[in-house]
Design a protein around this motif. Structure first.
Motif, PDB file in Angstrom:
ATOM      1  N   LEU A  34       0.822  -1.211   0.000  1.00  0.00           N
ATOM      2  CA  LEU A  34       0.000   0.000   0.000  1.00  0.00           C
ATOM      3  C   LEU A  34       0.854   1.258   0.000  1.00  0.00           C
ATOM      4  O   LEU A  34       0.567   2.225  -0.713  1.00  0.00           O
ATOM      5  N   TRP A  35       1.909   1.261   0.803  1.00  0.00           N
ATOM      6  CA  TRP A  35       2.743   2.457   0.931  1.00  0.00           C
ATOM      7  C   TRP A  35       3.476   2.754  -0.373  1.00  0.00           C
ATOM      8  O   TRP A  35       3.557   3.902  -0.799  1.00  0.00           O
ATOM      9  N   SER A  36       3.997   1.717  -1.007  1.00  0.00           N
ATOM     10  CA  SER A  36       4.710   1.958  -2.269  1.00  0.00           C
ATOM     11  C   SER A  36       3.742   2.393  -3.358  1.00  0.00           C
ATOM     12  O   SER A  36       4.104   3.187  -4.227  1.00  0.00           O
ATOM     13  N   ASP A  37       2.515   1.892  -3.320  1.00  0.00           N
ATOM     14  CA  ASP A  37       1.527   2.325  -4.307  1.00  0.00           C
ATOM     15  C   ASP A  37       1.147   3.784  -4.097  1.00  0.00           C
ATOM     16  O   ASP A  37       0.889   4.501  -5.055  1.00  0.00           O
ATOM     17  N   LEU A  38       1.136   4.222  -2.858  1.00  0.00           N
ATOM     18  CA  LEU A  38       0.791   5.611  -2.571  1.00  0.00           C
ATOM     19  C   LEU A  38       1.954   6.554  -2.867  1.00  0.00           C
ATOM     20  O   LEU A  38       1.752   7.651  -3.389  1.00  0.00           O
ATOM     21  N   MET A  89       4.823   3.119   8.386  1.00  0.00           N
ATOM     22  CA  MET A  89       4.247   3.074   7.036  1.00  0.00           C
ATOM     23  C   MET A  89       2.735   2.988   7.106  1.00  0.00           C
ATOM     24  O   MET A  89       2.028   3.681   6.370  1.00  0.00           O
ATOM     25  N   GLY A  90       2.235   2.123   7.997  1.00  0.00           N
ATOM     26  CA  GLY A  90       0.791   1.954   8.117  1.00  0.00           C
ATOM     27  C   GLY A  90       0.090   3.196   8.632  1.00  0.00           C
ATOM     28  O   GLY A  90      -0.975   3.575   8.136  1.00  0.00           O
ATOM     29  N   ARG A  97      -5.969   7.685   0.172  1.00  0.00           N
ATOM     30  CA  ARG A  97      -6.941   7.091  -0.739  1.00  0.00           C
ATOM     31  C   ARG A  97      -6.903   5.561  -0.717  1.00  0.00           C
ATOM     32  O   ARG A  97      -7.626   4.906  -1.455  1.00  0.00           O
ATOM     33  N   MET A  98      -6.072   4.992   0.133  1.00  0.00           N
ATOM     34  CA  MET A  98      -5.959   3.541   0.227  1.00  0.00           C
ATOM     35  C   MET A  98      -7.178   2.966   0.961  1.00  0.00           C
ATOM     36  O   MET A  98      -7.746   3.622   1.837  1.00  0.00           O
ATOM     37  N   PRO A  99      -7.564   1.729   0.640  1.00  0.00           N
ATOM     38  CA  PRO A  99      -8.718   1.123   1.304  1.00  0.00           C
ATOM     39  C   PRO A  99      -8.488   0.998   2.814  1.00  0.00           C
ATOM     40  O   PRO A  99      -7.470   0.456   3.260  1.00  0.00           O
ATOM     41  N   ALA A 100      -9.438   1.499   3.566  1.00  0.00           N
ATOM     42  CA  ALA A 100      -9.296   1.520   5.021  1.00  0.00           C
ATOM     43  C   ALA A 100      -9.226   0.116   5.616  1.00  0.00           C
ATOM     44  O   ALA A 100      -8.563  -0.093   6.633  1.00  0.00           O
ATOM     45  N   GLY A 104      -6.204  -0.977   7.922  1.00  0.00           N
ATOM     46  CA  GLY A 104      -6.522  -1.484   9.255  1.00  0.00           C
ATOM     47  C   GLY A 104      -5.997  -2.890   9.481  1.00  0.00           C
ATOM     48  O   GLY A 104      -5.501  -3.215  10.566  1.00  0.00           O
ATOM     49  N   ALA A 105      -6.097  -3.743   8.466  1.00  0.00           N
ATOM     50  CA  ALA A 105      -5.574  -5.110   8.584  1.00  0.00           C
ATOM     51  C   ALA A 105      -4.065  -5.101   8.777  1.00  0.00           C
ATOM     52  O   ALA A 105      -3.530  -5.860   9.594  1.00  0.00           O
ATOM     53  N   SER A 106      -3.390  -4.241   8.043  1.00  0.00           N
ATOM     54  CA  SER A 106      -1.936  -4.132   8.186  1.00  0.00           C
ATOM     55  C   SER A 106      -1.557  -3.692   9.595  1.00  0.00           C
ATOM     56  O   SER A 106      -0.685  -4.292  10.233  1.00  0.00           O
TER      57      SER A 106
END
Length: 139
Positions: A34-38, A89-90, A97-100, A104-106
């Motif tokens: 997620l972090w690299s995508d953002l 990172m989380g 804009r990442m899915p919550a 949250g799972a991370s």
């Protein structure tokens, strides 16, 4: 270590070890993806950076666990540092804009890993591994 003592050790501590390790691996993999995508919006570079970052953190996490199993105290510091990086990172993903659900799972998986590392059973396992390493070095 005698076979009966080894069997008792593994049945008591191995599930705790696996829970801490795999929750860290899964939490880190979600956080890195997620972090690299953002952070890197160029799709051609995203895969390279994501792979390098994930592989580096996985290598450090595995090294920390291996060293901890061998009875070295500094291995736990490496594990704490990697989990701290994953948590940072989380947390930086909150409100993006990442899915919550994925964020949250991370965070949940990384916090479970920290909770397991701080549990009494994990501390007991580490004390036993340190005593075993001292015994091994002495003989």
């Amino acid at each position: 270590m005698k076979p009966q003592a080894y069997s008792r050790f593994m049945s008591r501590f191995f599930p705790t070890f696996l829970l801490g390790f795999f929750s860290a691996v899964f939490g880190l993999s979600i956080a890195v993806a997620l972090w690299s995508d953002l952070q890197w919006r160029n799709p051609s570079d995203n895969a390279q950076y994501s792979t390098l970052l994930g592989a580096g953190l996985a290598l450090l996490l595995s090294l920390g666990h291996f060293v901890m199993i061998r009875g070295r105290r500094w291995g736990l510091g490496v594990i704490w540092a990697v989990l701290g990086i994953g948590l940072l990172m989380g947390v930086s993903l909150l409100g993006s804009r990442m899915p919550a659900v994925l964020v949250g799972a991370s965070l949940l998986l990384l916090l479970v890993s920290l909770l397991v590392l701080n549990s009494a059973r994990h501390r007991e396992m580490r004390a036993y591994l340190i005593a075993l390493a001292i015994e091994r070095r002495g003989s």
